[in-house]
Scaffold this motif. Sequence first.
Motif, PDB file in Angstrom:
ATOM      1  N   LEU A  34       0.837  -1.196   0.000  1.00 34.41           N
ATOM      2  CA  LEU A  34       0.000   0.000   0.000  1.00 34.41           C
ATOM      3  C   LEU A  34       0.873   1.249   0.000  1.00 34.41           C
ATOM      4  O   LEU A  34       2.040   1.203   0.418  1.00 34.41           O
ATOM      5  N   PRO A  35       0.333   2.367  -0.471  1.00 30.84           N
ATOM      6  CA  PRO A  35       1.070   3.631  -0.361  1.00 30.84           C
ATOM      7  C   PRO A  35       1.423   3.907   1.104  1.00 30.84           C
ATOM      8  O   PRO A  35       0.785   3.388   2.015  1.00 30.84           O
ATOM      9  N   SER A  36       2.424   4.716   1.311  1.00 30.81           N
ATOM     10  CA  SER A  36       2.830   5.064   2.674  1.00 30.81           C
ATOM     11  C   SER A  36       1.712   5.814   3.387  1.00 30.81           C
ATOM     12  O   SER A  36       0.774   6.318   2.756  1.00 30.81           O
ATOM     13  N   GLU A  37       1.813   5.911   4.697  1.00 38.30           N
ATOM     14  CA  GLU A  37       0.818   6.663   5.464  1.00 38.30           C
ATOM     15  C   GLU A  37       0.725   8.095   4.943  1.00 38.30           C
ATOM     16  O   GLU A  37      -0.378   8.641   4.802  1.00 38.30           O
ATOM     17  N   ARG A  38       1.875   8.687   4.677  1.00 34.97           N
ATOM     18  CA  ARG A  38       1.876  10.071   4.211  1.00 34.97           C
ATOM     19  C   ARG A  38       1.185  10.192   2.859  1.00 34.97           C
ATOM     20  O   ARG A  38       0.357  11.091   2.644  1.00 34.97           O
ATOM     21  N   ASP A  39       1.499   9.259   1.942  1.00 33.34           N
ATOM     22  CA  ASP A  39       0.876   9.319   0.612  1.00 33.34           C
ATOM     23  C   ASP A  39      -0.629   9.058   0.692  1.00 33.34           C
ATOM     24  O   ASP A  39      -1.426   9.715   0.000  1.00 33.34           O
ATOM     25  N   LEU A  40      -1.024   8.080   1.527  1.00 26.02           N
ATOM     26  CA  LEU A  40      -2.453   7.800   1.684  1.00 26.02           C
ATOM     27  C   LEU A  40      -3.178   9.013   2.258  1.00 26.02           C
ATOM     28  O   LEU A  40      -4.285   9.350   1.831  1.00 26.02           O
ATOM     29  N   ALA A  41      -2.543   9.658   3.229  1.00 30.10           N
ATOM     30  CA  ALA A  41      -3.158  10.833   3.834  1.00 30.10           C
ATOM     31  C   ALA A  41      -3.377  11.933   2.794  1.00 30.10           C
ATOM     32  O   ALA A  41      -4.431  12.585   2.769  1.00 30.10           O
ATOM     33  N   SER A  47      -5.623  13.165   7.849  1.00 29.71           N
ATOM     34  CA  SER A  47      -4.361  13.242   8.582  1.00 29.71           C
ATOM     35  C   SER A  47      -3.683  11.878   8.650  1.00 29.71           C
ATOM     36  O   SER A  47      -4.326  10.831   8.489  1.00 29.71           O
ATOM     37  N   ARG A  48      -2.390  11.878   8.912  1.00 27.07           N
ATOM     38  CA  ARG A  48      -1.662  10.622   9.046  1.00 27.07           C
ATOM     39  C   ARG A  48      -2.149   9.786  10.235  1.00 27.07           C
ATOM     40  O   ARG A  48      -2.266   8.556  10.109  1.00 27.07           O
ATOM     41  N   PRO A  49      -2.442  10.409  11.383  1.00 25.71           N
ATOM     42  CA  PRO A  49      -2.990   9.598  12.487  1.00 25.71           C
ATOM     43  C   PRO A  49      -4.300   8.894  12.108  1.00 25.71           C
ATOM     44  O   PRO A  49      -4.553   7.765  12.539  1.00 25.71           O
ATOM     45  N   THR A  50      -5.108   9.537  11.272  1.00 24.13           N
ATOM     46  CA  THR A  50      -6.352   8.916  10.818  1.00 24.13           C
ATOM     47  C   THR A  50      -6.051   7.694   9.961  1.00 24.13           C
ATOM     48  O   THR A  50      -6.664   6.631  10.118  1.00 24.13           O
ATOM     49  N   VAL A  51      -5.095   7.841   9.049  1.00 18.91           N
ATOM     50  CA  VAL A  51      -4.696   6.715   8.204  1.00 18.91           C
ATOM     51  C   VAL A  51      -4.119   5.596   9.059  1.00 18.91           C
ATOM     52  O   VAL A  51      -4.421   4.412   8.861  1.00 18.91           O
TER      53      VAL A  51
END
Length: 247
Positions: A34-41, A47-51
């Motif tokens: 999967l894409p990174s947390e930052r990319d998904l966000a 936000s990254r915490p949400t992801v």
Amino acid sequence: MTFEPITQRSVPEDVFAQIVEGVLSGELAVGQKLPSERDLAQMLGVSRPTVREALKRVAAAGLVTIRQGEGARVRDLARSGGLDLLPRLLIRGGSLVPGVARSIIEARAAVGPKVADLAARRAGPENIAALRATLDDLAAEPDPIGQQVVALEFWSLVIDAADSIAFRLMYNSLRAAYEPAVPALAAVLEPEVGNIDGYRAVVDAIAAHRPEHAEAAAQALITPATTALLALCDVLEAEERDPGETT
């Protein structure tokens, strides 16, 4: 009129739902990273915490594996997923998936008699009283859909009597998957839910603590509808293979 509070879906729930849908649909293939947390966000506008919270939930569902420094990869749901995925698998794109429906019907046919066997071994007076009361409710219910609802409660009480947490959790998942289809299956299941004598035979065998008789009674009760439901799955699968086919 009494107004009820409106519950809004949480953002993590929406992110979770999108990832799960991607895995179940096959758009996110097994082994895919999967894409990174930052990319998904960034892609999802959250936000990254949400992801991160959503990914933890997806991992808990057995759909991805998360490793420090490597991110998340899609797992094979057939090998790692749990029964809680059944409701999402049963209805895809607003339509019933015949293969998943078939597996639920087969599980129902296998589990019901065994649970009745265990109930006959372990039921106490309060379990038997509850079963007889539900049997009365079933006999008094005139509506086929209402009968199915009472029948679901009947089997829930049989599982209570069986005192098996594994069968209880399995039943909960099967019921959650089955309940949305209750109206559509009313006609097929009407002979079963209307078979009061069949249910009574199960209860009497449980009350007499005769496991073999309880298992046989449950088998006799469930088999006719199982046969009809599996035949319905055959028709749906044929239509799925050839949308122009008529029966």
